[in-house]
Design an enzyme around this catalytic site. Sequence first.
Site, PDB file in Angstrom:
ATOM      1  N   GLN A 257      21.544 -38.867  26.967  1.00  0.00           N
ATOM      2  CA  GLN A 257      21.848 -40.257  27.280  1.00  0.00           C
ATOM      3  C   GLN A 257      21.699 -41.132  26.047  1.00  0.00           C
ATOM      4  O   GLN A 257      22.547 -41.971  25.746  1.00  0.00           O
ATOM      5  CB  GLN A 257      20.906 -40.761  28.378  1.00  0.00           C
ATOM      6  CG  GLN A 257      21.355 -42.068  29.008  1.00  0.00           C
ATOM      7  CD  GLN A 257      22.692 -41.923  29.695  1.00  0.00           C
ATOM      8  OE1 GLN A 257      22.950 -40.969  30.404  1.00  0.00           O
ATOM      9  NE2 GLN A 257      23.574 -42.878  29.476  1.00  0.00           N
ATOM     10  N   HIS A 260      24.434 -41.765  23.193  1.00  0.00           N
ATOM     11  CA  HIS A 260      25.598 -42.624  23.402  1.00  0.00           C
ATOM     12  C   HIS A 260      25.555 -43.853  22.515  1.00  0.00           C
ATOM     13  O   HIS A 260      26.557 -44.249  21.919  1.00  0.00           O
ATOM     14  CB  HIS A 260      25.658 -43.090  24.863  1.00  0.00           C
ATOM     15  CG  HIS A 260      26.333 -42.129  25.785  1.00  0.00           C
ATOM     16  ND1 HIS A 260      27.665 -41.803  25.684  1.00  0.00           N
ATOM     17  CD2 HIS A 260      25.863 -41.430  26.847  1.00  0.00           C
ATOM     18  CE1 HIS A 260      27.977 -40.938  26.636  1.00  0.00           C
ATOM     19  NE2 HIS A 260      26.908 -40.695  27.350  1.00  0.00           N
ATOM     20  N   GLU A 325      22.071 -46.138  36.829  1.00  0.00           N
ATOM     21  CA  GLU A 325      23.439 -45.619  36.747  1.00  0.00           C
ATOM     22  C   GLU A 325      23.444 -44.125  37.061  1.00  0.00           C
ATOM     23  O   GLU A 325      24.188 -43.653  37.910  1.00  0.00           O
ATOM     24  CB  GLU A 325      23.978 -45.878  35.344  1.00  0.00           C
ATOM     25  CG  GLU A 325      25.366 -45.322  35.091  1.00  0.00           C
ATOM     26  CD  GLU A 325      25.769 -45.421  33.633  1.00  0.00           C
ATOM     27  OE1 GLU A 325      26.970 -45.231  33.355  1.00  0.00           O
ATOM     28  OE2 GLU A 325      24.901 -45.657  32.761  1.00  0.00           O
ATOM     29  N   HIS A 326      22.621 -43.370  36.337  1.00  0.00           N
ATOM     30  CA  HIS A 326      22.478 -41.927  36.550  1.00  0.00           C
ATOM     31  C   HIS A 326      21.048 -41.647  36.999  1.00  0.00           C
ATOM     32  O   HIS A 326      20.098 -42.086  36.354  1.00  0.00           O
ATOM     33  CB  HIS A 326      22.735 -41.144  35.267  1.00  0.00           C
ATOM     34  CG  HIS A 326      24.043 -41.460  34.601  1.00  0.00           C
ATOM     35  ND1 HIS A 326      24.128 -42.242  33.471  1.00  0.00           N
ATOM     36  CD2 HIS A 326      25.312 -41.087  34.910  1.00  0.00           C
ATOM     37  CE1 HIS A 326      25.399 -42.342  33.103  1.00  0.00           C
ATOM     38  NE2 HIS A 326      26.139 -41.659  33.968  1.00  0.00           N
ATOM     39  N   ASP A 359      29.495 -36.306  33.567  1.00  0.00           N
ATOM     40  CA  ASP A 359      30.260 -36.995  32.527  1.00  0.00           C
ATOM     41  C   ASP A 359      31.637 -36.383  32.324  1.00  0.00           C
ATOM     42  O   ASP A 359      32.588 -37.088  31.978  1.00  0.00           O
ATOM     43  CB  ASP A 359      29.499 -36.932  31.199  1.00  0.00           C
ATOM     44  CG  ASP A 359      28.505 -38.070  31.039  1.00  0.00           C
ATOM     45  OD1 ASP A 359      28.492 -38.978  31.886  1.00  0.00           O
ATOM     46  OD2 ASP A 359      27.734 -38.038  30.060  1.00  0.00           O
ATOM     47  N   HIS A 418      46.523 -76.498  63.115  1.00  0.00           N
ATOM     48  CA  HIS A 418      46.247 -75.142  63.582  1.00  0.00           C
ATOM     49  C   HIS A 418      46.405 -75.079  65.099  1.00  0.00           C
ATOM     50  O   HIS A 418      47.063 -74.182  65.642  1.00  0.00           O
ATOM     51  CB  HIS A 418      44.825 -74.721  63.194  1.00  0.00           C
ATOM     52  CG  HIS A 418      44.700 -74.228  61.791  1.00  0.00           C
ATOM     53  ND1 HIS A 418      44.925 -75.030  60.708  1.00  0.00           N
ATOM     54  CD2 HIS A 418      44.364 -72.998  61.298  1.00  0.00           C
ATOM     55  CE1 HIS A 418      44.741 -74.323  59.599  1.00  0.00           C
ATOM     56  NE2 HIS A 418      44.398 -73.092  59.923  1.00  0.00           N
TER      57      HIS A 418
END
Length: 430
Positions: A257, A260, A325-326, A359, A418
């Site tokens: 991770q 990145h 996220e993960h 991924d 209406h």
Amino acid sequence: MKTVNNIGQAQLELKTITERTSGAFQDKAIKIVDDILKNVSERGDEALKEYTSQFDGFLTEEFQVSSNLMLKAWEETPKELQDSLLLAKKRIENFHSLQVPKNITYSGPHGESLGRRWSPVETAGIYVPGGRAAYPSTVLMNAIPAYVAGVNETIMVSPANSQGELNQTVLAAAHITDIKKVFRIGGAQAIGALASGTESIPKVDVITGPGNIYVTLAKKKVYGKVGIDSLAGPSEILIIADQSAKLEHVASDMLAQSEHDPLASSILITTNKKLAENLPSEIERQLINHPRFEICQESITKWGLIVLCDNLETCAKLSDTFAPEHLELLVEDPKEFSKTINNAGAIFMGPWSPEAIGDYLGGPNHTLPTSGTARFAGALGVETFMKNTSLIDFTKEAFNETKNAVIQLAKSEGLHSHAESIRIRDSKLY
């Protein structure tokens, strides 16, 4: 990397990680993005040429990559990598084909027909980052759901290097996902071009794909003019581990991770005191001769965290507060334990499901909610490239059975016409 064993302190550290891109830097970036979007909207290709020269370092009169270059990139891709791309494509397409929403048709009690019809957007734009790494996986994860949805035309934008060249594997991935138009532009200017259209780049209906803070803020600004998938922040992983977890697995997954981006965050929440104590030295060992050492080192040092808890229930509560996220579950019974988790973009269960599987080729999309947004959002999917239309077909009987209720509701809101639109259809009401 910090280690904490106080729950209150852990919550503060997790909050700090969630908010790591907010503040003065973002305020400055917003002003830059506003100026770029305005300039691209007003000046089109001329603005794009200037920004490409300024930010990417090359001059061009032609942004589009020819289909021949895309085919050449595929043909020159090594056979083993070709097979890997095709395997990933097949698995992602198979999973996403199950997501196509069904049309609904409902017959009401008085013969009325009600429904919802799904249809694809006409044109989609996908953003594929460049810079620190090349991401053919992003091409697959964004283009395939659009293809499955039935989008008529998918356009790809991606920043080129200083020679004006795109990564060959990225182009190969574009070729096998049937993307017809690829443009060598990146940054907020690329988002502005897709949202407004220029002389050479068509306006699209939906923009997807991750990018840096300028790309993310640009997507936020153009939302409403076009649809977007999400506002992606820096990537993150949270690992919940017990006595069954292997030290080397945890360390390698956290480094996977952190490599990145310097802003990527890697978090371990564990009941295993020995694991918590030994993890920093194992990470240092695995960093020896690492090709992305500086990026990993900065990420782990600034945004790495170890939390020691008394029990797995506390681990789950902290994880849900962070909404990662993960989320990796390296525990004895991950499938059962996953039922206690409410907030996560993707859950990876057990030692044979490292986040890297997701991924590249697991099947579910790797474009996931970040920065706590998994509390209310999920992965990019086929629905991102579709919209639904409600269908209402009332019979005279259904109208007569409901007309008085509509009139009463319209009167309660003070909307005269209406109610009048109902009365005028029935002379008995005059």
